[in-house]
Design a protein around this motif. Structure first.
Motif, mmCIF file in Angstrom:
data_model
loop_
_atom_site.group_PDB
_atom_site.id
_atom_site.type_symbol
_atom_site.label_atom_id
_atom_site.label_comp_id
_atom_site.label_asym_id
_atom_site.label_seq_id
_atom_site.Cartn_x
_atom_site.Cartn_y
_atom_site.Cartn_z
ATOM 1 N N ALA A 122 0.831 -1.211 0.000
ATOM 2 C CA ALA A 122 0.000 0.000 0.000
ATOM 3 C C ALA A 122 0.864 1.260 0.000
ATOM 4 O O ALA A 122 0.462 2.300 -0.529
ATOM 5 C CB ALA A 122 -0.919 -0.007 1.220
ATOM 6 N N LYS A 123 2.062 1.153 0.545
ATOM 7 C CA LYS A 123 2.983 2.298 0.555
ATOM 8 C C LYS A 123 3.353 2.706 -0.863
ATOM 9 O O LYS A 123 3.427 3.899 -1.173
ATOM 10 C CB LYS A 123 4.240 1.932 1.348
ATOM 11 C CG LYS A 123 5.241 3.074 1.484
ATOM 12 C CD LYS A 123 6.440 2.647 2.330
ATOM 13 C CE LYS A 123 7.446 3.796 2.452
ATOM 14 N NZ LYS A 123 8.627 3.380 3.256
ATOM 15 N N ASN A 124 3.574 1.736 -1.732
ATOM 16 C CA ASN A 124 3.884 2.026 -3.129
ATOM 17 C C ASN A 124 2.711 2.709 -3.828
ATOM 18 O O ASN A 124 2.888 3.664 -4.594
ATOM 19 C CB ASN A 124 4.227 0.738 -3.884
ATOM 20 C CG ASN A 124 5.454 0.041 -3.331
ATOM 21 O OD1 ASN A 124 5.360 -0.664 -2.321
ATOM 22 N ND2 ASN A 124 6.597 0.216 -3.970
ATOM 23 N N VAL A 125 1.516 2.206 -3.557
ATOM 24 C CA VAL A 125 0.322 2.771 -4.178
ATOM 25 C C VAL A 125 0.106 4.199 -3.711
ATOM 26 O O VAL A 125 -0.161 5.103 -4.517
ATOM 27 C CB VAL A 125 -0.914 1.915 -3.852
ATOM 28 C CG1 VAL A 125 -2.156 2.498 -4.515
ATOM 29 C CG2 VAL A 125 -0.709 0.467 -4.309
ATOM 30 N N ARG A 126 0.248 4.433 -2.406
ATOM 31 C CA ARG A 126 0.056 5.777 -1.868
ATOM 32 C C ARG A 126 1.112 6.754 -2.386
ATOM 33 O O ARG A 126 0.826 7.941 -2.585
ATOM 34 C CB ARG A 126 0.105 5.735 -0.337
ATOM 35 C CG ARG A 126 -1.127 5.101 0.304
ATOM 36 C CD ARG A 126 -0.960 4.992 1.812
ATOM 37 N NE ARG A 126 -2.123 4.416 2.452
ATOM 38 C CZ ARG A 126 -3.162 5.106 2.905
ATOM 39 N NH1 ARG A 126 -3.170 6.424 2.767
ATOM 40 N NH2 ARG A 126 -4.179 4.491 3.478
ATOM 41 N N ALA A 127 2.332 6.266 -2.597
ATOM 42 C CA ALA A 127 3.406 7.136 -3.080
ATOM 43 C C ALA A 127 3.053 7.735 -4.434
ATOM 44 O O ALA A 127 3.330 8.912 -4.707
ATOM 45 C CB ALA A 127 4.720 6.369 -3.167
ATOM 46 N N VAL A 128 2.433 6.932 -5.306
ATOM 47 C CA VAL A 128 2.018 7.438 -6.618
ATOM 48 C C VAL A 128 0.757 8.277 -6.491
ATOM 49 O O VAL A 128 0.635 9.337 -7.113
ATOM 50 C CB VAL A 128 1.788 6.265 -7.596
ATOM 51 C CG1 VAL A 128 1.270 6.771 -8.941
ATOM 52 C CG2 VAL A 128 3.089 5.492 -7.805
ATOM 53 N N LEU A 129 -0.179 7.819 -5.663
ATOM 54 C CA LEU A 129 -1.440 8.540 -5.482
ATOM 55 C C LEU A 129 -1.219 9.951 -4.945
ATOM 56 O O LEU A 129 -1.903 10.892 -5.348
ATOM 57 C CB LEU A 129 -2.348 7.743 -4.539
ATOM 58 C CG LEU A 129 -3.757 8.271 -4.301
ATOM 59 C CD1 LEU A 129 -4.726 7.105 -4.114
ATOM 60 C CD2 LEU A 129 -3.829 9.156 -3.052
ATOM 61 N N GLU A 130 -0.268 10.103 -4.047
ATOM 62 C CA GLU A 130 -0.061 11.395 -3.376
ATOM 63 C C GLU A 130 0.992 12.269 -4.052
ATOM 64 O O GLU A 130 1.353 13.317 -3.531
ATOM 65 C CB GLU A 130 0.336 11.142 -1.917
ATOM 66 C CG GLU A 130 -0.743 10.420 -1.117
ATOM 67 C CD GLU A 130 -0.271 10.033 0.276
ATOM 68 O OE1 GLU A 130 0.862 10.402 0.651
ATOM 69 O OE2 GLU A 130 -1.031 9.354 0.988
ATOM 70 N N SER A 131 1.499 11.853 -5.204
ATOM 71 C CA SER A 131 2.545 12.631 -5.877
ATOM 72 C C SER A 131 2.184 12.850 -7.341
ATOM 73 O O SER A 131 1.146 12.392 -7.827
ATOM 74 C CB SER A 131 3.891 11.901 -5.788
ATOM 75 O OG SER A 131 3.879 10.741 -6.613
ATOM 76 N N ASP A 132 3.054 13.565 -8.027
ATOM 77 C CA ASP A 132 2.853 13.797 -9.458
ATOM 78 C C ASP A 132 3.515 12.717 -10.311
ATOM 79 O O ASP A 132 3.481 12.795 -11.540
ATOM 80 C CB ASP A 132 3.431 15.169 -9.854
ATOM 81 C CG ASP A 132 2.661 16.317 -9.211
ATOM 82 O OD1 ASP A 132 1.441 16.157 -8.999
ATOM 83 O OD2 ASP A 132 3.283 17.354 -8.906
ATOM 84 N N ALA A 133 4.132 11.742 -9.676
ATOM 85 C CA ALA A 133 4.788 10.663 -10.418
ATOM 86 C C ALA A 133 3.750 9.926 -11.260
ATOM 87 O O ALA A 133 2.685 9.558 -10.750
ATOM 88 C CB ALA A 133 5.465 9.694 -9.462
#
Length: 375
Positions: free
Chosen positions: A26-37
């Protein structure tokens, strides 16, 4: 008669689940969800290294040549992990369009690069919120030049190439449409992000202003080709949705077994039991329809349009229901940002519209059944 996957395919599924459970949390998913990546590049590179992008691409075009059943089991695990990568747009859509409509030269040029991860692809058919149809396509492709606006386009900001449905002649209806393959890094292409409910799978608006493009498939057959590509993608995406629905059921069950109220686990309450049972029934119905779709896709059966529509409708319903009821099972905690329930709800809504709204697929299923019964 065996309607299940083979032992080798089940082994591939187990390996995919183990890999994604370790590398896509879930950390990987949130990293993309919360960024412009645009996506998780590290995860994408590892997926490419494992050869998944070339699963259904024949060996003579640089792929593994395993087949669609193997791709289905991988798709299910991608959906279970909510993998924030451009796998569906590249593998289910762009690669399938090239395999279906591309010339031998185009297949040799593009498919090895897709299999090796050198190219990320997408499929641009929509032009706004209305359901795509021959009447709604305004983009034009004439004399090797592409003009118009496509939105939303899955992974449009990250993609290197796009397969675009555009009007190639003044002929009305379907006969005036063709597919065009365009380099999104070339001149005459402008891209901007589009806000959606699930930023972990980015969407974009792409504007073409005289962009150079090449025809993909015969002129005037774009609509038929696009529908055939969507049928293939619908089966594969149904497995993603089944994987996501199963993950929601597991989350809800685990929480219910460990959450106590009035001195007992909430799993012992009849209302929760019924909720979980209903989730299980819809999930299994979706899996059955997805299996039928996998059979039709892997064998090239004439039933594929019907099977794809059934899988698409059933899987969309199951994932949306499971994601919603997972939140309800978690109660007040289920609505919070800290829990992962909303990640699945976001993905369920996004995938439910990714290939066209459920109403569109229901209309297609009814149409296919009417033709079948009239024959």
């Amino acid at each position: 008669m065996n309607f299940d996957f083979s032992d080798d395919q089940k082994m591939l599924k187990d390996q995919a689940r183990k890999f994604l459970s370790e590398k896509c949390t879930a950390k990987n998913v949130r990293a993309v969800l919360e960024s412009d990546a645009p996506f998780d590049k590290s995860l994408w590179n590892q997926i490419v290294e494992m050869g998944w992008t070339g699963t259904a691409i024949p060996e003579n075009y640089g792929g593994l040549g395993l087949g669609y059943l193997e791709l289905c089991v991988i798709a299910e695990e991608m959906g279970r992990a909510l993998a924030p990568v451009p796998f569906a747009s590249t593998v289910y859509l762009a690669a399938e369009a090239i395999l279906l409509a591309g010339s031998e030269e185009q297949k040799k040029k593009y498919l090895p690069k897709i299999a090796s991860g050198e190219l990320i692809g997408t499929f641009a058919i929509a032009e706004g919120p209305q359901p795509p149809s021959p009447k709604t396509v305004k983009a034009s492709f004439k004399s090797g030049k592409l003009d118009g606006v496509k939105s939303p386009v899955p992974d449009g900001e990250a993609a290197d190439i796009a397969i675009v449905l555009a009007r190639s002649s003044d002929a009305g209806g379907e006969r005036g449409l063709s597919l065009a393959l365009v380099d999104l890094k070339g001149a005459g292409v402008e891209r901007r992000g589009v806000k959606t409910l699930d930023p972990s799978r980015k969407q974009a608006e792409i504007t073409f202003k005289g962009a150079s493009a090449e025809a993909l498939g015969p002129a005037g057959e774009g609509w038929d080709l696009a529908r055939r590509v969507l049928d293939r993608a619908a089966v594969l995406m149904a497995f993603e949705q089944v994987g996501g629905a199963d993950a929601c059921l597991a989350m809800a069950k685990d929480y219910a077994m460990n959450r106590y109220a009035f001195g007992r686990t909430i799993a012992s309450f009849q209302a929760i039991k019924h909720k979980l049972a209903d989730m299980y029934v819809l999930n299994e119905l979706a899996r059955s329809n997805a299996f039928f779709g996998a059979w039709a896709l892997s064998t090239g059966a004439p039933d594929l349009p019907e099977a794809a529509a059934g899988a698409r409708i059933s899987a969309t319903d199951a994932f949306h229901n499971a994601a919603k009821e997972n939140i309800q099972t978690h109660g007040g905690m289920g609505f919070t940002w800290e829990l992962d329930c909303h990640l699945y709800y976001r993905r369920a809504k996004q995938l439910g519209l990714a290939l066209g709204a459920p109403r569109t697929w229901k209309d297609r299923l009814v149409s296919h059944l009417e033709k079948k019964n009239a024959a």
